[in-house]
Design an enzyme around this catalytic site. Structure first.
Site, short mmCIF file in Angstrom:
data_model
loop_
_atom_site.label_atom_id
_atom_site.label_comp_id
_atom_site.label_asym_id
_atom_site.label_seq_id
_atom_site.Cartn_x
_atom_site.Cartn_y
_atom_site.Cartn_z
N HIS A 261 0.82 -1.21 0.00
CA HIS A 261 0.00 0.00 0.00
C HIS A 261 0.86 1.27 0.00
CE1 HIS A 261 -3.35 2.57 1.85
NE2 HIS A 261 -3.89 2.06 0.75
N LYS A 263 3.28 4.44 -1.09
CA LYS A 263 3.43 5.41 -2.18
C LYS A 263 4.76 6.11 -1.95
CE LYS A 263 -1.24 5.04 -1.52
NZ LYS A 263 -1.88 4.43 -0.36
N ASP A 268 17.10 10.78 -7.34
CA ASP A 268 18.54 11.04 -7.16
C ASP A 268 19.01 10.85 -5.72
OD1 ASP A 268 18.68 11.62 -9.83
OD2 ASP A 268 18.58 13.79 -9.57
N HIS A 438 -9.60 11.65 1.86
CA HIS A 438 -8.68 10.52 1.78
C HIS A 438 -7.41 10.75 2.60
CE1 HIS A 438 -6.08 7.48 -0.43
NE2 HIS A 438 -7.18 6.78 -0.22
N LYS A 440 -4.73 10.92 5.60
CA LYS A 440 -4.43 9.98 6.67
C LYS A 440 -3.47 10.69 7.63
CE LYS A 440 -4.36 6.91 2.74
NZ LYS A 440 -5.65 6.26 2.77
N ASP A 445 -1.45 17.26 20.24
CA ASP A 445 -1.05 18.48 20.94
C ASP A 445 -0.56 19.59 20.01
OD1 ASP A 445 -1.67 17.19 23.30
OD2 ASP A 445 0.40 16.57 23.70
#
Length: 520
Positions: A261, A263, A268, A438, A440, A445
């Site tokens: 899952h 990404k 470089d 979408h 996440k 605090d």
């Protein structure tokens, strides 16, 4: 001596595992044989009776195996109930999603290879022990825990920038890809051959023809609609392409339950991308079904990129058996003057420590003022659920930002089943109405935050390969706080009256989805 003892201990553990597995197989075989002859003697030789007996015994045997594996209690109960109530469906689901044997056999080996091949070599020049004295005691405990669980360092020589939504993310990504001089490493769960996917593909092809090393990895399940011709044009241009979980019988393999899952983009070895966005036009709010797509990504420069590079190379080695250890991929990176710390944290079924789940738990339980959470899927286990309830009952400002409309109905219904107990404890739940949420995020605090690929659900905790960034006292945290506050302007506060007004069939569907939630 220590090394020899460790090897002996590991062998003993494996021997016990194989012995336990063998005893289970023998037990199942003995039960089936005994009841086979019993079935002939009592019920006759009709095929239907024999099939019925075998299916019943198979369900009982699998239930016993699941029970003996000492899984999470809620997961164990869910599997046993599914097998008891819907034997045929339960059997299919178990063989596709329930077996732990593939996980133990493959991912234990992966973890061992990762440590021997990459971690000891590539992490040598990274400072694992940092001076954390300027943080509060609770923050120090969290950082010590995160480094111990993830086995990655926290960097104070890195710079991070939050990218809000697809427009900012892809415009930045395209610019940086054009600047690439040596290599491009790219890894996505979902990659589509639409407009934005083709634009990125063309840059990769151009760079490969210029002589750059371009490596492209996609998840076979998440990107199953990616055309072979699309990939072939990349291969013809010299791009190295591989799929995680590639299998000719993907739908009939337990591999389908363990998905990559992540990404990740590394350019470089000096700049990296991490976050919630896959590659597809819907992430640019071009989908009629979803409308505006609210998501969050991040670009990282400096020392922390090395960890992101290592995570990609470990995944690449797992699928291709290619060890990339050349110095140019691990050359000293330019230290960026950043404020605060950045730690890149991988998590997956190759690590039994439940890395991200335990870090989330520690963040929530160490909070002093507030816990703000944004997630498209909210299917917590008992630990996370209890920590949120206790934080709210202790007087902390606990807020959950959740989409008002779903992209997947089953997780959406399961998520809503947790709302009543949270509202009762004082948690504020906001439904995002501007489009599909979408993002996440977990912010504690207003000083510590995590952003990445992991949802607040059991699949991300136990099954998927995920990668998050833990941020402390950085400008990026302040950006996330302001973005969260802005998102609240487009929400509706969920009330107890709204939940009480739900019809019986809606509550039934939510309860049924929750029953299956450990399997989602």
């Amino acid at each position: 001596m220590k090394k020899k003892a460790a090897v002996i201990f590991q062998c003993n553990v494996k021997a016990r595992e194989y012995m336990r597995r063998g005893l289970q197989v023998i037990l199942i075989g003995a039960i089936l044989i005994a009841f086979y002859y019993f079935g002939f003697g009592v019920f006759g030789k009709t095929a239907g009776t024999i099939v019925s007996i075998f299916s019943t015994l198979t369900v009982i045997s699998l239930g016993f195996i699941i029970f003996m594996e000492n899984r999470n209690p809620s997961t164990t109960i869910s599997w046993i109930l599914l097998l008891a109530l819907m034997p045929v469906v339960g059997l299919i689901f178990y063989f596709l999603f329930g077996q732990n044997y593939f996980k133990k056999r493959k991912f234990d080996k992966k973890a061992e290879q990762d440590f021997k091949t990459f971690d000891r070599y590539a992490m040598r020049s990274i400072r694992m022990h940092q001076d954390l004295s300027h943080f509060s005691p609770s923050q120090q405990q969290l950082l010590h825990l995160s480094q111990r669980l993830a086995r990655t360092p926290i960097s104070f020589a890195s710079h991070s920038k939050v990218l809000t939504n697809g427009k900012e993310t892809f415009s930045t990504l395209l610019q940086e890809l054009e600047k690439a001089k040596h290599h491009i490493h790219m890894e996505y769960y979902i990659y589509r051959a639409d407009d934005i996917g083709t634009r990125i593909q063309q840059i990769l092809i151009e760079k490969a023809r210029e002589g750059l090393k371009v490596r492209f990895m996609y998840d076979a399940w998440g990107s199953m609609q990616l055309p072979k011709s699309f990939l072939q044009s990349m291969i013809d241009a010299g791009i190295q392409v591989t799929a995680y979980g590639s299998s000719k019988t993907l739908f009939f393999s337990s591999r389908v339950n363990y998905r990559n899952h992540r990404k990740i983009v590394v350019i470089d070895g000096t700049i990296g991308f991490i976050g919630g966005l896959n590659v597809g036009d819907e992430y640019l709010s071009r989908s009629a079904a979803y409308g505006f797509w609210r998501d969050t990504h991040m670009v990282v420069k400096g020392e922390a990129v090395r960890t992101l590079q290592i995570i990609f190379l470990r995944d690449w080695h797992y699928m291709t058996n290619e060890k990339i250890l050349e110095a140019e991929y691990f050359s000293p990176v330019q230290e960026e003057q950043g404020t605060g710390g950045v730690q890149i944290i991988p998590s997956g079924p190759d690590n039994d420590r439940r890395v991200l789940k335990n870090i989330f738990f520690s963040m929530i339980t160490s909070a002093q003022k507030s816990v703000w959470l944004a997630t498209p899927y909210f299917i917590p286990d008992e630990d996370i659920l209890t920590s949120l309830r206790v934080a709210a009952m202790s007087g902390l400002d606990v807020r959950i930002l959740f989409p008002a409309k779903p992209d997947k109905w089953l997780p959406f219904l399961a998520s809503h089943s947790y709302f009543p107990t949270l509202l009762e404890a004082g948690v504020k739940i906001y439904e995002y109405e501007k489009g599909f949420l979408h993002s996440k995020l977990l912010i504690v605090d207003g000083e510590i935050a995590t952003i990445g690929t992991a949802n607040m659900d059991m699949r991300s905790f136990h099954l998927n390969f995920e990668v998050n960034a833990l941020l402390i006292h950085t400008e990026s945290v302040q950006r996330m706080v302001s973005d969260f506050e802005r998102d609240l302007k487009y929400t509706k506060l969920v009330s107890k009256d709204h939940l009480n007004d739900k019809r019986i069939y809606e509550r039934f569907l939510e309860s049924l989805a929750r029953l299956l939630s450990p399997l989602l």
